[in-house]
Design a protein around this motif. Structure first.
Motif, PDB file in Angstrom:
ATOM      1  N   SER A 190      42.836  29.496  38.500  1.00 26.69           N
ATOM      2  CA  SER A 190      44.205  30.014  38.480  1.00 26.69           C
ATOM      3  C   SER A 190      44.257  31.471  38.042  1.00 26.69           C
ATOM      4  CB  SER A 190      45.076  29.166  37.538  1.00 26.69           C
ATOM      5  OG  SER A 190      45.116  27.822  37.975  1.00 26.69           O
ATOM      6  N   LEU A 191      43.321  31.879  37.195  1.00 30.48           N
ATOM      7  CA  LEU A 191      43.300  33.258  36.711  1.00 30.48           C
ATOM      8  C   LEU A 191      42.534  34.188  37.638  1.00 30.48           C
ATOM      9  CD1 LEU A 191      42.683  32.669  32.889  1.00 30.48           C
ATOM     10  CD2 LEU A 191      44.810  33.395  33.974  1.00 30.48           C
ATOM     11  N   THR A 192      41.403  33.729  38.149  1.00 30.16           N
ATOM     12  CA  THR A 192      40.520  34.629  38.891  1.00 30.16           C
ATOM     13  C   THR A 192      40.925  34.809  40.351  1.00 30.16           C
ATOM     14  OG1 THR A 192      39.009  32.776  39.354  1.00 30.16           O
ATOM     15  CG2 THR A 192      38.548  34.118  37.405  1.00 30.16           C
ATOM     16  N   VAL A 193      41.410  33.752  41.002  1.00 23.88           N
ATOM     17  CA  VAL A 193      41.749  33.870  42.427  1.00 23.88           C
ATOM     18  C   VAL A 193      42.865  34.885  42.667  1.00 23.88           C
ATOM     19  CG1 VAL A 193      42.676  32.648  44.431  1.00 23.88           C
ATOM     20  CG2 VAL A 193      40.864  31.602  43.055  1.00 23.88           C
ATOM     21  N   PRO A 194      44.003  34.815  41.942  1.00 20.89           N
ATOM     22  CA  PRO A 194      45.020  35.865  42.150  1.00 20.89           C
ATOM     23  C   PRO A 194      44.495  37.257  41.814  1.00 20.89           C
ATOM     24  CG  PRO A 194      45.946  33.991  40.970  1.00 20.89           C
ATOM     25  CD  PRO A 194      44.464  33.780  40.992  1.00 20.89           C
ATOM     26  N   ALA A 195      43.695  37.366  40.756  1.00 18.66           N
ATOM     27  CA  ALA A 195      43.162  38.681  40.380  1.00 18.66           C
ATOM     28  C   ALA A 195      42.272  39.242  41.489  1.00 18.66           C
ATOM     29  CB  ALA A 195      42.384  38.563  39.073  1.00 18.66           C
ATOM     30  N   GLN A 196      41.421  38.395  42.053  1.00 20.13           N
ATOM     31  CA  GLN A 196      40.538  38.853  43.128  1.00 20.13           C
ATOM     32  C   GLN A 196      41.329  39.203  44.382  1.00 20.13           C
ATOM     33  OE1 GLN A 196      37.786  35.616  43.479  1.00 20.13           O
ATOM     34  NE2 GLN A 196      36.621  36.195  41.660  1.00 20.13           N
ATOM     35  N   ALA A 197      42.377  38.433  44.662  1.00 15.85           N
ATOM     36  CA  ALA A 197      43.213  38.714  45.832  1.00 15.85           C
ATOM     37  C   ALA A 197      43.904  40.068  45.678  1.00 15.85           C
ATOM     38  CB  ALA A 197      44.234  37.598  46.027  1.00 15.85           C
ATOM     39  N   PHE A 201      43.505  43.548  47.855  1.00 17.56           N
ATOM     40  CA  PHE A 201      44.688  44.208  48.406  1.00 17.56           C
ATOM     41  C   PHE A 201      44.812  45.634  47.903  1.00 17.56           C
ATOM     42  CE2 PHE A 201      49.245  45.241  48.030  1.00 17.56           C
ATOM     43  CZ  PHE A 201      49.598  45.201  49.377  1.00 17.56           C
ATOM     44  N   SER A 202      44.405  45.878  46.657  1.00 21.30           N
ATOM     45  CA  SER A 202      44.526  47.226  46.100  1.00 21.30           C
ATOM     46  C   SER A 202      43.648  48.219  46.854  1.00 21.30           C
ATOM     47  CB  SER A 202      44.177  47.219  44.606  1.00 21.30           C
ATOM     48  OG  SER A 202      42.806  46.939  44.417  1.00 21.30           O
ATOM     49  N   SER A 203      42.447  47.789  47.241  1.00 22.01           N
ATOM     50  CA  SER A 203      41.576  48.678  48.012  1.00 22.01           C
ATOM     51  C   SER A 203      42.203  49.034  49.356  1.00 22.01           C
ATOM     52  CB  SER A 203      40.213  48.008  48.219  1.00 22.01           C
ATOM     53  OG  SER A 203      39.589  47.750  46.981  1.00 22.01           O
TER      54      SER A 203
END
Length: 253
Positions: A190-197, A201-203
């Motif tokens: 729950s913490l890592t998947v949104p952060a990685q997404a 997207f930021s790149s």
């Protein structure tokens, strides 16, 4: 992949399959060590153990791209072979010079993790990030030399990585330490998947913004986003009140 590439048998579909499988393994098992810590480390020591764990992982992650790029320039199959070799042997020790700042942050996190109030340290860390990024607004501006601007960006990127291990060790450490053991995996996802997404997207968004807004305009957009997250942290009484590690036993998640 190294063997297939050397034999000229590595096709794009096959590379895609191997990369997908590798990503799946990383996604499913990447947080296993963090979850395992919960079973063998006491709550008071968890933040320090997590900071050491994350410091090691961050070193590998940061060093991977430049090392891989250098090896790929020597021979296309070389990075595939050497990544495997180093990961099994000396990667944790041989790349410390490349990720020195992150290592300093990890060392500081290990020393501070059980000595400072989590809430106050997190607030300071987020403000520190905003202060670090702000000088990049003056890079590549009128009258600024490219050499000086590059040096400024390089220094800012190095310094701003200092609090990352501290934020990981304290804030995420508190969440992992207080959550039931049976929920460690679900919380990690729950913490890592949104952060990685968002990271992916930021790149893409940075690449789209640069031709339109230029370097300083793009930095301004990301600085505003960082400032917003800082305001959210500063305004959260629940985050500000998180005690230091020796008080986690009585603190509520």
């Amino acid at each position: 992949m190294a063997a297939l590439f050397a034999a000229r048998m590595l096709t794009y579909p096959l590379l895609l399959v191997i990369a997908t499988l590798g990503s799946a393994v990383s996604g499913f098992l990447g947080s296993a060590t963090d979850a395992m810590l919960r079973s063998i480390i006491g709550v008071r020591d968890y933040s320090k153990a997590l900071s050491l764990n994350r410091g090691r992982d961050a070193t590998i992650s940061i060093a991977g791209n430049p090392v891989g790029g250098f090896l790929y320039g020597v021979a296309p199959w070389l990075p595939f072979l050497v990544t495997v070799m180093i990961a099994a042997a000396v990667l944790n020790y041989g790349v410390s010079g490349i990720a020195a700042t992150m290592l300093v942050g990890a060392f500081a996190a290990a020393r501070l993790s059980d000595r400072v109030p989590v809430g106050g340290c997190i607030c300071v860390s987020f403000v520190f990030l905003c202060v670090c990024v702000a000088p990049m607004l003056f890079a590549y501006g009128p009258g600024a030399s490219r050499g000086a601007s590059y040096a400024l960006v390089f220094v800012v990127n190095a310094v701003m990585s200092l609090p990352f291990p501290i934020i990981d060790a304290l804030l995420l450490g508190f969440v992992y330490a207080k959550a039931p053991t049976s929920m460690q995996g679900r919380i990690a996802v729950s913490l890592t998947v949104p952060a990685q997404a968002f990271a992916a997207f930021s790149s893409a968004s940075a690449g789209a913004l640069l031709p339109v807004l230029g370097f300083r305009g793009t930095i301004a957009v990301f600085l505003a986003t960082l400032a917003l997250s800082t305001v959210m942290v500063l305004c959260s009484a629940r985050i500000r009140r998180i005690p230091r590690a020796d008080g986690w036993d009585t603190a509520e998640l």
